[in-house]
Write a protein that holds these residues in place. Structure first.
Motif, PDB file in Angstrom:
ATOM      1  N   GLY A 126     -31.173  63.121 -36.440  1.00  0.00           N
ATOM      2  CA  GLY A 126     -31.106  61.819 -37.101  1.00  0.00           C
ATOM      3  C   GLY A 126     -30.376  61.854 -38.431  1.00  0.00           C
ATOM      4  O   GLY A 126     -29.630  62.778 -38.742  1.00  0.00           O
ATOM      5  N   GLY A 127     -30.630  60.840 -39.243  1.00  0.00           N
ATOM      6  CA  GLY A 127     -29.965  60.714 -40.536  1.00  0.00           C
ATOM      7  C   GLY A 127     -30.283  59.370 -41.142  1.00  0.00           C
ATOM      8  O   GLY A 127     -31.080  58.585 -40.603  1.00  0.00           O
ATOM      9  N   HIS A 128     -29.674  59.084 -42.281  1.00  0.00           N
ATOM     10  CA  HIS A 128     -29.985  57.863 -43.025  1.00  0.00           C
ATOM     11  C   HIS A 128     -28.720  57.346 -43.687  1.00  0.00           C
ATOM     12  O   HIS A 128     -28.024  58.081 -44.398  1.00  0.00           O
ATOM     13  CB  HIS A 128     -31.056  58.164 -44.087  1.00  0.00           C
ATOM     14  CG  HIS A 128     -31.632  56.949 -44.732  1.00  0.00           C
ATOM     15  ND1 HIS A 128     -32.240  56.981 -45.975  1.00  0.00           N
ATOM     16  CD2 HIS A 128     -31.696  55.646 -44.332  1.00  0.00           C
ATOM     17  CE1 HIS A 128     -32.653  55.772 -46.289  1.00  0.00           C
ATOM     18  NE2 HIS A 128     -32.338  54.936 -45.307  1.00  0.00           N
ATOM     19  N   LEU A 129     -28.427  56.075 -43.461  1.00  0.00           N
ATOM     20  CA  LEU A 129     -27.310  55.379 -44.103  1.00  0.00           C
ATOM     21  C   LEU A 129     -27.887  54.319 -45.036  1.00  0.00           C
ATOM     22  O   LEU A 129     -28.802  53.589 -44.657  1.00  0.00           O
ATOM     23  CB  LEU A 129     -26.423  54.702 -43.056  1.00  0.00           C
ATOM     24  CG  LEU A 129     -25.948  55.577 -41.895  1.00  0.00           C
ATOM     25  CD1 LEU A 129     -25.320  54.712 -40.812  1.00  0.00           C
ATOM     26  CD2 LEU A 129     -24.962  56.631 -42.398  1.00  0.00           C
ATOM     27  N   VAL A 130     -27.334  54.237 -46.247  1.00  0.00           N
ATOM     28  CA  VAL A 130     -27.787  53.229 -47.212  1.00  0.00           C
ATOM     29  C   VAL A 130     -26.565  52.518 -47.780  1.00  0.00           C
ATOM     30  O   VAL A 130     -25.626  53.170 -48.261  1.00  0.00           O
ATOM     31  CB  VAL A 130     -28.597  53.859 -48.369  1.00  0.00           C
ATOM     32  CG1 VAL A 130     -29.088  52.767 -49.314  1.00  0.00           C
ATOM     33  CG2 VAL A 130     -29.771  54.665 -47.834  1.00  0.00           C
ATOM     34  N   GLN A 131     -26.594  51.195 -47.729  1.00  0.00           N
ATOM     35  CA  GLN A 131     -25.529  50.394 -48.322  1.00  0.00           C
ATOM     36  C   GLN A 131     -26.055  49.666 -49.569  1.00  0.00           C
ATOM     37  O   GLN A 131     -27.230  49.301 -49.621  1.00  0.00           O
ATOM     38  CB  GLN A 131     -25.012  49.351 -47.315  1.00  0.00           C
ATOM     39  CG  GLN A 131     -24.072  49.906 -46.264  1.00  0.00           C
ATOM     40  CD  GLN A 131     -24.745  50.912 -45.350  1.00  0.00           C
ATOM     41  OE1 GLN A 131     -24.452  52.120 -45.411  1.00  0.00           O
ATOM     42  NE2 GLN A 131     -25.670  50.449 -44.513  1.00  0.00           N
ATOM     43  N   ILE A 132     -25.180  49.475 -50.534  1.00  0.00           N
ATOM     44  CA  ILE A 132     -25.511  48.688 -51.728  1.00  0.00           C
ATOM     45  C   ILE A 132     -24.855  47.324 -51.582  1.00  0.00           C
ATOM     46  O   ILE A 132     -23.630  47.220 -51.461  1.00  0.00           O
ATOM     47  CB  ILE A 132     -24.991  49.362 -53.016  1.00  0.00           C
ATOM     48  CG1 ILE A 132     -25.460  50.820 -53.101  1.00  0.00           C
ATOM     49  CG2 ILE A 132     -25.424  48.569 -54.241  1.00  0.00           C
ATOM     50  CD1 ILE A 132     -26.919  51.015 -53.322  1.00  0.00           C
ATOM     51  N   ARG A 170     -31.133  57.383 -31.581  1.00  0.00           N
ATOM     52  CA  ARG A 170     -30.646  58.721 -31.958  1.00  0.00           C
ATOM     53  C   ARG A 170     -31.254  59.189 -33.278  1.00  0.00           C
ATOM     54  O   ARG A 170     -30.859  60.226 -33.810  1.00  0.00           O
ATOM     55  CB  ARG A 170     -29.114  58.717 -32.072  1.00  0.00           C
ATOM     56  CG  ARG A 170     -28.391  58.219 -30.835  1.00  0.00           C
ATOM     57  CD  ARG A 170     -28.567  59.140 -29.643  1.00  0.00           C
ATOM     58  NE  ARG A 170     -27.931  60.429 -29.853  1.00  0.00           N
ATOM     59  CZ  ARG A 170     -26.638  60.676 -29.583  1.00  0.00           C
ATOM     60  NH1 ARG A 170     -25.863  59.713 -29.107  1.00  0.00           N
ATOM     61  NH2 ARG A 170     -26.132  61.875 -29.789  1.00  0.00           N
ATOM     62  N   GLY A 171     -32.179  58.397 -33.831  1.00  0.00           N
ATOM     63  CA  GLY A 171     -32.880  58.798 -35.047  1.00  0.00           C
ATOM     64  C   GLY A 171     -32.127  58.540 -36.339  1.00  0.00           C
ATOM     65  O   GLY A 171     -32.557  58.998 -37.402  1.00  0.00           O
ATOM     66  N   ILE A 172     -31.022  57.805 -36.274  1.00  0.00           N
ATOM     67  CA  ILE A 172     -30.275  57.484 -37.494  1.00  0.00           C
ATOM     68  C   ILE A 172     -30.721  56.116 -37.990  1.00  0.00           C
ATOM     69  O   ILE A 172     -30.602  55.115 -37.280  1.00  0.00           O
ATOM     70  CB  ILE A 172     -28.754  57.494 -37.243  1.00  0.00           C
ATOM     71  CG1 ILE A 172     -28.297  58.889 -36.820  1.00  0.00           C
ATOM     72  CG2 ILE A 172     -28.001  57.025 -38.497  1.00  0.00           C
ATOM     73  CD1 ILE A 172     -26.831  58.962 -36.406  1.00  0.00           C
TER      74      ILE A 172
END
Length: 238
Positions: A126-132, A170-172
């Motif tokens: 997995g993973g993590h995406l962060v938008q501002i 997919r855990g993202i």
């Protein structure tokens, strides 16, 4: 070959303000960090790799992703912090304004996020995406016309949810923080009082308010597709 275990965060727009605060916060979480901006200085921390470059240029994204994989072997979190703001009446925007804002806010998001997701999928786990983004997306104001912010940051909010759904299995995870006016070097101190008055809470946001929200999202494995407003109440109304 085994994947290194130390988690790695990639942070754009990382030389000052929110970006610099995020570099510090992710190091405190134990992550190695790849930090990029046009004028970022080298770091003495062996677990921080800095790269200068304009994220609007896809070649910068390629270099940043390659550096993360070469130096640390993985990418676990991407914070798309780089952004520009241009507020003016719609008909006053120039082609140069459009190219600059779209280049950083959308093109700068697109390629680095593709590369990060590709690496997250390769390594598994997995993973993590962060938008501002900005709360102006949710509450247009006649006192602060800002079509290019709504166009680009509104796109990021929609993309945040789309990515959350596309990659949930997919855990993202994909989340965003939607900001009011934050006290950073972008705003001269003489404007603080007026800017504070734009928020129902009667103050500007601090870098720590934003960093704390992103750290929360990082530690919240059941949260995805969320647009977390860190805006002093602006999105709720005036």
């Amino acid at each position: 070959m085994s994947v290194p275990q130390q988690k790695v965060a990639v942070i754009t727009g990382a030389s000052q303000g929110i970006g610099a605060g995020l570099v510090e916060a992710y190091r405190e979480l134990g992550h190695a960090v790849v930090a990029t901006s046009r004028g970022i200085a080298p770091s003495r921390d062996p677990d921080v790799r800095t790269l200068q470059g304009d994220i609007a240029d896809p070649a910068t994204a390629e270099r940043v992703a390659a550096a993360a994989i070469e130096r640390f072997g993985r990418i676990d979190t991407l914070v798309n912090n780089a952004g520009v703001y241009s507020g003016k009446p719609f008909t006053d925007y120039t082609r140069q304004d459009y190219d600059r804002v779209v280049g950083v806010n959308l093109t700068g998001f697109f390629r680095i996020t593709q590369l990060a997701v590709e690496q997250m999928l390769r390594q598994g786990g997995g993973g993590h995406l962060v938008q501002i983004t900005t709360s102006l997306v949710d509450h247009a104001s006649s006192a602060a016309p800002s079509l290019l912010a709504s166009l680009t940051k509104g796109g990021l909010q929609s993309a945040t949810k789309a990515l959350a759904i596309e990659y949930a299995a997919r855990g993202i995870r994909s989340n965003a923080v939607s900001l009011g006016v934050i006290k950073t070097p972008l705003h001269p101190e003489a404007e603080y009082e007026a800017l504070a008055g734009l928020h129902p809470l009667g103050r500007m946001g601090e870098v720590g308010d934003v960093v704390g929200a992103i750290v929360y999202l990082e530690k919240a494995p059941f949260v995805t597709g969320e647009i977390l407003h860190v805006d002093g109440g602006q999105s709720a109304g005036h």
